[in-house]
Scaffold this active site. Structure first.
Site, PDB file in Angstrom:
ATOM      1  N   HIS A 218       0.830  -1.198   0.000  1.00 16.56           N
ATOM      2  CA  HIS A 218       0.000   0.000   0.000  1.00 16.56           C
ATOM      3  C   HIS A 218       0.871   1.258   0.000  1.00 16.56           C
ATOM      4  O   HIS A 218       0.671   2.164  -0.808  1.00 16.56           O
ATOM      5  CB  HIS A 218      -0.908  -0.022   1.230  1.00 16.56           C
ATOM      6  CG  HIS A 218      -1.784   1.185   1.384  1.00 16.56           C
ATOM      7  ND1 HIS A 218      -3.152   1.139   1.222  1.00 16.56           N
ATOM      8  CD2 HIS A 218      -1.509   2.470   1.679  1.00 16.56           C
ATOM      9  CE1 HIS A 218      -3.669   2.334   1.419  1.00 16.56           C
ATOM     10  NE2 HIS A 218      -2.679   3.169   1.705  1.00 16.56           N
ATOM     11  N   GLU A 219       1.833   1.311   0.937  1.00 14.83           N
ATOM     12  CA  GLU A 219       2.635   2.525   1.079  1.00 14.83           C
ATOM     13  C   GLU A 219       3.485   2.814  -0.150  1.00 14.83           C
ATOM     14  O   GLU A 219       3.549   3.935  -0.629  1.00 14.83           O
ATOM     15  CB  GLU A 219       3.525   2.417   2.319  1.00 14.83           C
ATOM     16  CG  GLU A 219       2.777   2.283   3.629  1.00 14.83           C
ATOM     17  CD  GLU A 219       1.723   3.344   3.838  1.00 14.83           C
ATOM     18  OE1 GLU A 219       1.829   4.439   3.250  1.00 14.83           O
ATOM     19  OE2 GLU A 219       0.774   3.081   4.581  1.00 14.83           O
TER      20      GLU A 219
ATOM     21  N   HIS B 294       1.589   4.354  -2.912  1.00 21.39           N
ATOM     22  CA  HIS B 294       1.407   5.808  -2.848  1.00 21.39           C
ATOM     23  C   HIS B 294       2.531   6.490  -3.625  1.00 21.39           C
ATOM     24  O   HIS B 294       2.312   7.487  -4.326  1.00 21.39           O
ATOM     25  CB  HIS B 294       1.427   6.295  -1.391  1.00 21.39           C
ATOM     26  CG  HIS B 294       0.106   6.201  -0.695  1.00 21.39           C
ATOM     27  ND1 HIS B 294      -1.062   6.715  -1.225  1.00 21.39           N
ATOM     28  CD2 HIS B 294      -0.233   5.676   0.511  1.00 21.39           C
ATOM     29  CE1 HIS B 294      -2.056   6.499  -0.376  1.00 21.39           C
ATOM     30  NE2 HIS B 294      -1.585   5.870   0.675  1.00 21.39           N
TER      31      HIS B 294
ATOM     32  N   GLU C  72      -6.124   6.526  -2.480  1.00 22.50           N
ATOM     33  CA  GLU C  72      -6.132   5.502  -1.430  1.00 22.50           C
ATOM     34  C   GLU C  72      -6.527   4.137  -1.987  1.00 22.50           C
ATOM     35  O   GLU C  72      -5.949   3.110  -1.623  1.00 22.50           O
ATOM     36  CB  GLU C  72      -7.100   5.912  -0.314  1.00 22.50           C
ATOM     37  CG  GLU C  72      -6.465   6.693   0.806  1.00 22.50           C
ATOM     38  CD  GLU C  72      -5.371   5.910   1.513  1.00 22.50           C
ATOM     39  OE1 GLU C  72      -5.610   4.751   1.916  1.00 22.50           O
ATOM     40  OE2 GLU C  72      -4.276   6.461   1.670  1.00 22.50           O
TER      41      GLU C  72
ATOM     42  N   HIS D 249      -9.990   7.784   3.079  1.00 22.36           N
ATOM     43  CA  HIS D 249      -9.974   6.357   3.403  1.00 22.36           C
ATOM     44  C   HIS D 249     -11.374   5.749   3.349  1.00 22.36           C
ATOM     45  O   HIS D 249     -11.525   4.521   3.375  1.00 22.36           O
ATOM     46  CB  HIS D 249      -9.362   6.123   4.787  1.00 22.36           C
ATOM     47  CG  HIS D 249      -7.935   6.564   4.879  1.00 22.36           C
ATOM     48  ND1 HIS D 249      -7.584   7.870   5.135  1.00 22.36           N
ATOM     49  CD2 HIS D 249      -6.776   5.874   4.746  1.00 22.36           C
ATOM     50  CE1 HIS D 249      -6.265   7.962   5.155  1.00 22.36           C
ATOM     51  NE2 HIS D 249      -5.746   6.766   4.923  1.00 22.36           N
TER      52      HIS D 249
END
Length: 547
Positions: free
Chosen positions: A361-362, A365, A385, A449
């Protein structure tokens, strides 16, 4: 738990699994490599991106920049507008997608980004723009002082918990073109810490004529997530004399560093005499480091195998990870300014947020920042997101780790809410108590989110279809807004479509309507406009009320 704490936990990203307890590595080689994984995507399609060597990519960027003035004129930009190349993607059939930032009279244009699509023969076949508005400003002289814009930004940052009394730098003049008529504006960035300990990087855009706040967004993109979760794994490390370090030379030199509960700086590179990292317990500092390193290598390999992408910037350079951030910090975040991922250790420092899908996920980004640049607010923020949830899920399935089988749950391993439940659900997002299952005119007003739920639901339907089913032991039951039945095309194809849209057609201001158009164009490129895949993209968006 205070309401403030609750708010931050609910808006934090979730993670799924972390990594192995004891990571045994080959001690005789300078670099040890991870075990092979199955290919995450289908064979290269004609419209799928190809892997470019560093020299080839640099050459395409250099040529595009050399031709930028001619390109700007060709696509109808004004005399004061200039293009600056941000990225380039080349498809198997020779089509090139060149992503540009734009300036006006030397000032950065926020919302001025665009992608020019050029065929193998050099013909421009289309342009994807973040704004349709023409850039024409009557004056480039501000009517308000920069100090007024800074004061406004500091007030907003204080409300988020920052104790900073000055901006990180003098407010810069920009052209605001994200929405409405383009105007001269100031952009101010305020640092410090938010009230839950997350670094603050608040961007505030102020109208330089009226002093009105035009926009604000948080530059730190948050999430929650070593072997503590994923069992025993192989890691790629580097030997230096009699010591080993968590440096992955085979994946761009990615490093895993120990902040030792600090909140600033790069930390210290993990180094030891043994090539076995961690013991599966959180009391061993190297355990979280092993999880983070494993998550980074699986994410790198997923992007490489599935899309031919070499690192976050597609330039073969690795980011770095920082573990043990702060005390009892219940979050994880990506920061473009340091090109790094950071993980807290959870409530009471008992549950490191180094889960596998958090790593995916990170870093995603970072991929989004270096491609579409989706603004982290409103519908574009929800898509930002969701992209990280989608790609983090892709990483988890790709890793094929028996200790953490792939699923469509976000954060199911870390118990972030204290009730044993996942943070988010892709099959029916509203099960988390706040996310949207379907689009409505109010979705853009939700926290990013929660607004991400629409795209997460779309991706699940596109991959797996509607109704009840069990995957890897997890039961799902995905509804549709219109009661329709959707038959999925499979996760691999859905990932290819989303990635193609992200890198070729999404821009900083893409909303849900634009995401539908972009994914349909991507499906048409990859599989054909009359294909089952194209029709299923249509059906899945309609099923979440995006038309």
């Amino acid at each position: 738990m205070t309401s403030r704490d609750t708010r931050h936990r609910r808006t934090a990203l979730a993670a799924a699994t972390a990594v192995a307890a004891t990571t045994a590595l080959l001690s005789t080689a300078l670099t040890t490599t991870a075990t092979a994984r199955p290919t995450a995507g289908p064979a290269r399609l004609a419209a799928a991106p190809v892997t470019l060597s560093a020299a080839a990519r640099t050459g395409l960027i250099r040529q595009a920049q050399a031709d930028a003035a001619r390109t700007a004129q060709h696509i109808g930009l004004g005399a004061k507008e200039k293009l600056v190349v941000k990225d380039v993607v080349k498809d198997a059939d020779g089509t090139v997608h060149t992503r540009y930032e734009r300036t006006y009279a030397g000032l950065p244009v926020l919302g001025g980004d665009l992608v020019v699509h050029t065929t193998n023969s050099g013909r421009t076949e289309g342009v994807s723009t973040a704004t349709k508005a023409k850039l024409k400003l009557a004056s480039l002289t501000p009517r308000i002082a920069a100090a007024k814009a800074e004061k406004q930004a500091l007030g907003l940052a204080k409300a988020a918990g920052s104790a900073k009394t000055a901006a990180d730098q003098t407010p810069r003049k920009v052209v605001w073109a994200v929405s409405g008529k383009p105007v001269l504006a100031y952009e101010t960035v305020v640092g410090g810490l938010q009230d839950d300990g997350t670094p603050n990087q608040l961007h505030v855009v102020t109208d330089a004529a009226t002093g009105k706040k035009l926009f604000q967004y948080q530059g730190i993109e948050t999430g929650v997530g070593n072997t503590h979760y994923s069992g025993k794994v192989d890691l790629s490390t580097t030997q230096s004399g009699s010591s080993y370090t968590l440096t992955d030379a085979s994946r761009g030199g990615h490093k895993t560093n120990n902040l030792d509960h600090g909140t600033s700086g790069n930390g210290t590179l993990f180094s030891q005499s043994s090539d076995t990292w961690g013991d599966g317990t959180v009391s061993n500092a190297a355990t979280a480091a092993a999880d983070a390193a494993y998550g980074a290598q699986e994410t790198w390999d997923f992007y490489k195998k599935a899309f031919g992408r070499s690192g976050i910037k597609n330039d073969g350079v690795g980011a770095y990870s920082r573990v043990h951030y702060g005390k009892s910090y219940v979050n994880a975040f990506w920061d473009d300014s340091c090109f790094c991922m950071t993980y807290g250790d959870g409530e009471g420092d008992k549950d490191p947020l180094t889960a596998l899908d958090v790593a995916g996920h990170e870093m995603s980004h970072g991929v989004t920042s270096n491609t579409a640049g989706l603004e982290y607010t409103g519908e574009s923020g929800g898509l930002n997101e969701a992209t990280s949830d989608i790609m983090g899920t892709g990483v988890e399935f790709y890793a094929d780790n028996s200790s953490d089988p792939g699923d469509y749950l976000i954060g199911e391993k870390i118990n972030i809410n204290g009730d044993g439940k996942p943070l988010r659900y892709m099959d029916k997002p509203s099960k988390d108590g706040g996310s949207a299952d379907y689009w409505s005119s109010s979705v853009g007003g939700l926290d990013v989110h929660y607004s991400s739920g629409v795209a997460n639901h779309f991706f699940y339907l596109l991959s797996e279809g509607s109704g009840a089913k069990t995957i890897n032991g997890v039961s799902y039951d995905s509804p549709t807004q219109d009661g329709s039945k959707v038959t999925g095309i499979g996760r691999d194809k859905a990932l290819q479509i989303w990635y193609k849209a992200l890198t070729a057609y999404f821009t900083s201001t893409t909303d849900y309507k634009g995401a539908r158009a972009g994914t349909l164009k991507a499906a048409s490129d990859l599989y054909g406009a009359s294909s089952t895949e194209y029709k299923t993209v249509e059906a899945a968006w309609s099923a979440v009320n995006v038309s």
